[in-house]
Design an enzyme around this catalytic site. Structure first.
Site, short mmCIF file in Angstrom:
data_model
loop_
_atom_site.label_atom_id
_atom_site.label_comp_id
_atom_site.label_asym_id
_atom_site.label_seq_id
_atom_site.Cartn_x
_atom_site.Cartn_y
_atom_site.Cartn_z
N GLY A 72 14.78 99.97 34.74
CA GLY A 72 16.04 99.65 34.06
C GLY A 72 15.75 98.81 32.85
O GLY A 72 14.68 98.20 32.75
N CYS A 116 8.90 99.93 38.32
CA CYS A 116 9.18 98.98 37.24
C CYS A 116 10.27 97.99 37.66
O CYS A 116 10.07 97.22 38.58
CB CYS A 116 9.53 99.77 35.97
SG CYS A 116 9.56 98.75 34.49
N TYR A 117 11.41 98.03 37.01
CA TYR A 117 12.51 97.14 37.42
C TYR A 117 12.81 97.30 38.91
O TYR A 117 13.11 96.34 39.62
CB TYR A 117 13.75 97.48 36.59
CG TYR A 117 14.93 96.54 36.77
CD1 TYR A 117 15.01 95.36 36.04
CD2 TYR A 117 15.96 96.86 37.64
CE1 TYR A 117 16.11 94.51 36.19
CE2 TYR A 117 17.05 96.02 37.79
CZ TYR A 117 17.12 94.85 37.06
OH TYR A 117 18.19 94.01 37.22
N HIS A 154 4.80 103.49 35.29
CA HIS A 154 5.71 104.64 35.42
C HIS A 154 4.97 105.90 35.84
O HIS A 154 4.38 106.59 35.01
CB HIS A 154 6.43 104.88 34.08
CG HIS A 154 7.42 103.81 33.78
ND1 HIS A 154 8.75 103.89 34.19
CD2 HIS A 154 7.29 102.62 33.15
CE1 HIS A 154 9.39 102.79 33.81
NE2 HIS A 154 8.53 102.00 33.18
N GLU A 158 6.24 108.62 36.64
CA GLU A 158 6.99 109.83 36.26
C GLU A 158 6.65 110.35 34.86
O GLU A 158 7.02 111.46 34.51
CB GLU A 158 8.50 109.58 36.38
CG GLU A 158 9.12 108.65 35.33
CD GLU A 158 8.96 107.16 35.66
OE1 GLU A 158 8.09 106.80 36.48
OE2 GLU A 158 9.70 106.35 35.09
N GLY A 182 28.33 134.98 27.68
CA GLY A 182 27.09 135.61 27.22
C GLY A 182 25.92 134.66 27.34
O GLY A 182 24.77 135.05 27.25
N GLY A 183 26.21 133.39 27.57
CA GLY A 183 25.16 132.38 27.73
C GLY A 183 24.65 132.34 29.16
O GLY A 183 25.25 132.91 30.07
N ASP A 233 24.36 129.80 31.38
CA ASP A 233 25.02 129.00 32.42
C ASP A 233 26.16 129.77 33.10
O ASP A 233 26.20 129.85 34.33
CB ASP A 233 25.57 127.69 31.83
CG ASP A 233 24.49 126.88 31.13
OD1 ASP A 233 23.31 127.14 31.41
OD2 ASP A 233 24.82 126.02 30.30
N SER A 234 27.07 130.30 32.30
CA SER A 234 28.18 131.03 32.93
C SER A 234 27.67 132.28 33.64
O SER A 234 28.19 132.67 34.69
CB SER A 234 29.27 131.36 31.91
OG SER A 234 28.78 132.19 30.88
N LYS A 265 18.94 122.48 33.08
CA LYS A 265 18.94 123.78 32.38
C LYS A 265 17.74 124.65 32.75
O LYS A 265 17.88 125.85 32.99
CB LYS A 265 18.95 123.52 30.87
CG LYS A 265 19.10 124.75 30.04
CD LYS A 265 20.54 124.98 29.74
CE LYS A 265 20.79 126.08 28.76
NZ LYS A 265 22.22 126.18 28.47
#
Ligand code: XMP
Length: 522
Positions: A68, A95-96, A181, A183, A236-237, A239-240, A378
């Protein structure tokens, strides 16, 4: 007394066996969740002021306390509810997250004066626990305060020049902390350390795969929709499209997809949606051919925001009419992603209202949302799309704005100018794909300005439009850089556009990053 923020209800039933990241406001919280998911273990973020009971109720296999930005000594710094340490599952503070553990259990956190930032030499003191035989000689740090005394019962297993306690472990408490870290990619052994936590300590199984996820979502959708019917606006994308396919797999023909073709799409795009959904997947599809309607409304409109507004409103009117024609449909499918959820804060998914994914959907539709991608990033949506058999073109489509080509035609949007831009854009896309660069670019497209210039073709003087090539790299569209496309490729694109597209006699390249430019021209 303040009440803790709600936990995203979509998490219920998803978290057992997974690892939850308690978020103390780190820029890396999302990254931690992603890294854990890359190890095929479910992970999601919960706010640090959620109650430990509500987190325990989700039955996670382990908990990570994120870093954080605050100093534990700052006024109002987020503190750790010690209840998180008593849930009965292993805890890893980063970390934090390690500092609040140290503070809560009687260790000492001090302002050491100097911080440590970036690659830092790490000296491993004990290899009995998390370090094992990991090649842990450097780690990536980003901190000012440091734990200077570990709580009683903790073994200090690593140090750095600025952190007398760079890692601490209590096997009996199953509680661990690292100041660095794991990650970030700059900690070379970071993923292996996370794997140790997931698989050795939390006993997770690497089962969170695309096929597992599809099964899980299909079961959830069935439970939510029951024997009801649903509709989904396809854009057309990706996600949908993926959201629709998941729902179709769950409830079959009780899903109807509505594809509003506003006539502002790129060449062949509407046909691809029709082909994939109407024919290949056999999803009931209403293909609304509304180009004339949209073009009539746009006639003589040149102001960009006005174009957007008209298209948005017309989209809503068209969609509403189709929804009404479908009768009593209670469920609306939307491709909301996890990044949307994190950005807008947790909200109750069962509480209706739509928001604006597909150029704006009705605000006041009395429908319940079905959002099967709410837990996905995504790139995970793309993996699921591939697993479901969605065509590669849709899975990897670059972002395309809701108002479509209307905001890439500067000035008047007419059928003639749409045809010019469509042809030019088609050539550009084809060459970018052929050069193998399509996936490396955030967006690549053609723009049609409102000026004309003089040229000479054959023996004839021409007075025609230029085409602008716009290609950018970006991570999130907030900032972008213009792409350094190879000169040979630019030459091919330019030659082909001028030879193949009537009405164009010049091609220019946009060399503007964002800021100061935006990605789109309008
Ligand atoms: P700008 O042009 O602001 O675009 O740098 C950032 C990203 O947003 C997309 N964009 C839109 N998407 N409706 C959309 O759905 C819009 O009106 C719109 N305007 C811009 C743009 O393509 C880029 O990815």
């Amino acid at each position: 007394m303040t009440t803790a923020p709600p936990i995203d209800p979509a998490l219920e039933g998803a978290a057992p066996g997974g690892v939850l990241v308690v978020d103390f406001g780190a820029q890396y919280s999302q990254l931690i969740a992603r890294r854990i998911r890359e190890c095929r273990v479910f992970s999601a973020i919960v706010p640090h002021d959620a109650s430990p009971e509500s987190v325990a109720a989700l039955n996670p296999a382990g908990i990570v306390l994120s870093g954080g930005p605050a100093s534990v000594w700052a006024d109002g710094a987020p503190s750790l509810d010690p209840g998180f340490l008593d849930i009965g599952v292993p805890v890893l503070g980063i970390c934090y997250g390690m500092q609040v553990v140290a503070q809560a259990l009687g260790g000492e956190v001090a302002k050491t004066g100097a911080g440590e930032f970036g690659k830092t030499a790490l000296s491993v003191e004990s290899r009995e626990g998390m370090f094992g035989d990991l090649p842990a000689s450097t780690a990536w740090m980003s901190h000012r305060d440091a734990v200077v005394r570990a709580p009683e019962g903790f073994r200090v297993s690593a140090r750095t020049p600025g952190s007398p306690v760079a890692a601490m472990e209590s096997r009996s408490r199953r509680t661990y902390g690292v100041q660095f870290h794991p990650e970030v990619v700059h900690t070379p052994f970071g993923t292996d350390l996370l794997k140790w936590f997931l698989f050795e300590e939390c006993d997770c199984a690497p089962t969170w795969t695309a096929s597992h996820l599809i099964e899980e979502q299909v079961a959830r959708i069935r439970a939510q929709v029951g024997d009801g019917t649903a509709m989904c606006a396809l854009s057309g994308g990706v996600d949908s499209a993926v959201a629709a396919l998941l729902v179709h797999r769950a409830i079959g023909d009780r899903l109807t997809c509505v594809f509003v073709d506003h006539g502002l799409l790129r060449l062949n795009e509407a046909e691809q949606v029709e082909q994939a959904f109407g024919h290949h997947f056999n999803v009931p599809l209403v293909h609304v051919r509304a180009a004339d309607r949209f073009l009539a409304k746009l006639e003589g409109v040149t102001e960009p925001e006005r174009k957007r507004k008209i298209i948005g409103e017309e989209f809503i009117r068209t969609f509403e009419a189709e929804a009404e024609a479908l009768g009593d449909t209670k469920f609306l499918v939307q491709g909301t992603l996890y990044s949307d959820v994190i950005e807008s804060g947790s909200r109750d998914a069962s509480k209706i209202k739509s928001h604006h994914n597909v150029g704006g959907l009705p605000e006041d539709m009395a429908v319940e949302l079905v959002e099967p991608l709410r837990q996905l990033f995504k790139d995970e949506v793309r993996v699921v799309g591939e697993e479901l058999g969605l065509p590669e073109r849709m899975v990897w489509r670059q972002p395309f704005p809701g108002p479509g080509l209307a905001i890439r035609i500067i000035g008047d949007v007419t059928q003639e100018r749409l045809d010019i831009l469509r042809q030019a854009d088609f050539v550009l896309q084809e060459e970018i794909r052929r050069a193998g660069l399509y996936r490396d670019l955030w967006q690549s497209f053609a723009v049609l300005p409102a000026v004309r210039s003089v040229g000479v073709q054959g023996d004839e003087r021409t007075y025609a439009y230029p085409i602008v090539i716009r290609a950018v790299t970006s991570d999130d569209a907030m900032t972008a850089d213009w792409a350094r496309l190879p000169h040979d490729l630019l030459e091919t694109i330019s030659n082909r556009i001028i030879n193949e597209v009537d009405g164009v006699n010049r091609v220019v390249l946009d060399l503007t990053s964002k800021p100061p430019g935006t990605i789109e021209w309008e």
